[in-house]
Design a protein around this motif. Structure first.
Motif, PDB file in Angstrom:
ATOM      1  N   HIS A  34       3.830  10.083  -9.664  1.00 53.67           N
ATOM      2  CA  HIS A  34       3.576  10.001 -11.103  1.00 53.67           C
ATOM      3  C   HIS A  34       2.098  10.269 -11.373  1.00 53.67           C
ATOM      4  O   HIS A  34       1.262   9.397 -11.132  1.00 53.67           O
ATOM      5  CB  HIS A  34       3.966   8.618 -11.641  1.00 53.67           C
ATOM      6  CG  HIS A  34       5.416   8.297 -11.481  1.00 53.67           C
ATOM      7  ND1 HIS A  34       6.361   8.656 -12.407  1.00 53.67           N
ATOM      8  CD2 HIS A  34       6.083   7.674 -10.481  1.00 53.67           C
ATOM      9  CE1 HIS A  34       7.551   8.259 -11.995  1.00 53.67           C
ATOM     10  NE2 HIS A  34       7.413   7.661 -10.822  1.00 53.67           N
ATOM     11  N   SER A  35       1.796  11.436 -11.914  1.00 57.15           N
ATOM     12  CA  SER A  35       0.400  11.828 -12.117  1.00 57.15           C
ATOM     13  C   SER A  35      -0.318  10.966 -13.158  1.00 57.15           C
ATOM     14  O   SER A  35      -1.547  10.990 -13.226  1.00 57.15           O
ATOM     15  CB  SER A  35       0.315  13.302 -12.514  1.00 57.15           C
ATOM     16  OG  SER A  35       1.014  13.514 -13.733  1.00 57.15           O
ATOM     17  N   ASP A  36       0.433  10.201 -13.952  1.00 57.93           N
ATOM     18  CA  ASP A  36      -0.203   9.332 -14.946  1.00 57.93           C
ATOM     19  C   ASP A  36      -0.619   7.981 -14.358  1.00 57.93           C
ATOM     20  O   ASP A  36      -1.203   7.158 -15.053  1.00 57.93           O
ATOM     21  CB  ASP A  36       0.728   9.114 -16.138  1.00 57.93           C
ATOM     22  CG  ASP A  36       2.066   8.505 -15.739  1.00 57.93           C
ATOM     23  OD1 ASP A  36       2.569   8.821 -14.638  1.00 57.93           O
ATOM     24  OD2 ASP A  36       2.616   7.713 -16.529  1.00 57.93           O
ATOM     25  N   LEU A  37      -0.331   7.757 -13.078  1.00 56.69           N
ATOM     26  CA  LEU A  37      -0.708   6.499 -12.420  1.00 56.69           C
ATOM     27  C   LEU A  37      -1.864   6.721 -11.463  1.00 56.69           C
ATOM     28  O   LEU A  37      -2.009   7.788 -10.864  1.00 56.69           O
ATOM     29  CB  LEU A  37       0.480   5.921 -11.647  1.00 56.69           C
ATOM     30  CG  LEU A  37       1.708   5.534 -12.465  1.00 56.69           C
ATOM     31  CD1 LEU A  37       2.805   4.998 -11.543  1.00 56.69           C
ATOM     32  CD2 LEU A  37       1.356   4.513 -13.532  1.00 56.69           C
ATOM     33  N   ARG A  38      -2.691   5.675 -11.311  1.00 53.54           N
ATOM     34  CA  ARG A  38      -3.784   5.697 -10.339  1.00 53.54           C
ATOM     35  C   ARG A  38      -3.551   4.591  -9.316  1.00 53.54           C
ATOM     36  O   ARG A  38      -3.038   3.521  -9.641  1.00 53.54           O
ATOM     37  CB  ARG A  38      -5.132   5.496 -11.038  1.00 53.54           C
ATOM     38  CG  ARG A  38      -5.500   6.726 -11.876  1.00 53.54           C
ATOM     39  CD  ARG A  38      -6.694   6.489 -12.766  1.00 53.54           C
ATOM     40  NE  ARG A  38      -6.253   5.619 -13.869  1.00 53.54           N
ATOM     41  CZ  ARG A  38      -7.044   4.796 -14.535  1.00 53.54           C
ATOM     42  NH1 ARG A  38      -8.323   4.713 -14.242  1.00 53.54           N
ATOM     43  NH2 ARG A  38      -6.584   4.046 -15.518  1.00 53.54           N
ATOM     44  N   TYR A  66       0.834  -1.205   0.000  1.00 51.69           N
ATOM     45  CA  TYR A  66       0.000   0.000   0.000  1.00 51.69           C
ATOM     46  C   TYR A  66       0.865   1.251   0.000  1.00 51.69           C
ATOM     47  O   TYR A  66       0.623   2.193  -0.757  1.00 51.69           O
ATOM     48  CB  TYR A  66      -0.974  -0.012   1.185  1.00 51.69           C
ATOM     49  CG  TYR A  66      -1.861  -1.227   1.172  1.00 51.69           C
ATOM     50  CD1 TYR A  66      -2.875  -1.362   0.233  1.00 51.69           C
ATOM     51  CD2 TYR A  66      -1.668  -2.266   2.076  1.00 51.69           C
ATOM     52  CE1 TYR A  66      -3.685  -2.492   0.201  1.00 51.69           C
ATOM     53  CE2 TYR A  66      -2.464  -3.393   2.047  1.00 51.69           C
ATOM     54  CZ  TYR A  66      -3.469  -3.505   1.110  1.00 51.69           C
ATOM     55  OH  TYR A  66      -4.257  -4.623   1.076  1.00 51.69           O
ATOM     56  N   ALA A  67       1.890   1.257   0.835  1.00 58.62           N
ATOM     57  CA  ALA A  67       2.801   2.411   0.879  1.00 58.62           C
ATOM     58  C   ALA A  67       3.568   2.532  -0.437  1.00 58.62           C
ATOM     59  O   ALA A  67       3.745   3.650  -0.952  1.00 58.62           O
ATOM     60  CB  ALA A  67       3.768   2.270   2.052  1.00 58.62           C
ATOM     61  N   ASN A  68       4.027   1.413  -0.996  1.00 57.07           N
ATOM     62  CA  ASN A  68       4.757   1.448  -2.270  1.00 57.07           C
ATOM     63  C   ASN A  68       3.885   2.030  -3.387  1.00 57.07           C
ATOM     64  O   ASN A  68       4.314   2.903  -4.138  1.00 57.07           O
ATOM     65  CB  ASN A  68       5.204   0.044  -2.681  1.00 57.07           C
ATOM     66  CG  ASN A  68       6.245  -0.557  -1.764  1.00 57.07           C
ATOM     67  OD1 ASN A  68       6.919   0.146  -1.025  1.00 57.07           O
ATOM     68  ND2 ASN A  68       6.374  -1.880  -1.818  1.00 57.07           N
ATOM     69  N   ALA A  69       2.668   1.516  -3.519  1.00 57.09           N
ATOM     70  CA  ALA A  69       1.770   1.964  -4.588  1.00 57.09           C
ATOM     71  C   ALA A  69       1.350   3.413  -4.369  1.00 57.09           C
ATOM     72  O   ALA A  69       1.290   4.199  -5.326  1.00 57.09           O
ATOM     73  CB  ALA A  69       0.546   1.051  -4.667  1.00 57.09           C
TER      74      ALA A  69
END
Length: 181
Positions: A86-90, A76-79
């Motif tokens: 990275h604004s392109d990741l959700r 959870y912390a990693n993700a």
């Protein structure tokens, strides 16, 4: 912290191959079907039901080389850190299936890119999960719960208040019959 990338080990090198063989999916069903069946078995428990009903299926893939692996057991912390950088990741939370596991529903956090492709900074190399199913969570909802060694938002911090989480995400709770199929 990053780990060295290693190729996946052959399936017959599991520490207990006989045990692992018992947990390999029936080839007539996909790993995603196994995962949904496992979630259905726990349908009385709101976090499992939320992900089964409203979650999206995702296929595993190797972590793209432009991302670093994070520490194990801190998914959870990693993700969350990766999605914040990275604004392109959700950011996504839910469950995944793994080879040789006693359960087909391992709670997990990962990211997806603009094409809904998995970007998993925890299990992104080697023996990957077989299937993922999860819900995209806004970072402001996940932030208080996405800590190292935590159980995340769905299966941790908001586990006792799934109706509120469902409302925040725009899902009816309890799910209506047409959503529960």
């Amino acid at each position: 912290m990053s780990r060295q990338r290693v190729p996946p080990p052959p399936l017959d090198t599991h520490p207990d191959p006989e045990h692992a063989a018992n947990w390999r999916p029936d080839p007539s069903r996909t790993p995603q079907e196994w995962l949904v069946e496992g979630l259905l078995e726990e349908d009385h428990d709101a976090p499992y039901r939320l992900v089964r009903v409203y979650g999206q299926p995702f296929a595993p893939r190797e972590l793209p080389l432009n991302y670093e692996l994070g520490p194990l057991r801190c998914c959870y912390a990693n993700a969350f850190a990766l999605a914040s950088e990275h604004s392109d990741l959700r950011y996504v939370e839910g469950y995944c299936t793994t080879w040789g596991s006693d359960t087909w529903k391992n709670r997990h956090g990962w990211c997806i890119d603009e094409d809904d492709q998995v970007v998993d900074p925890t299990w992104g190399t080697g023996r990957l999960p077989l299937a993922y199913r999860g819900i995209v969570l806004p970072l402001d909802i996940a932030e208080p719960h996405a800590k190292p060694f935590s159980h995340g938002t769905i299966d941790g911090g908001m586990m006792t208040d799934i109706p509120t989480l469902a409302r925040l995400l725009g899902f009816p709770w309890p799910p209506t019959p047409e959503h529960s199929r």
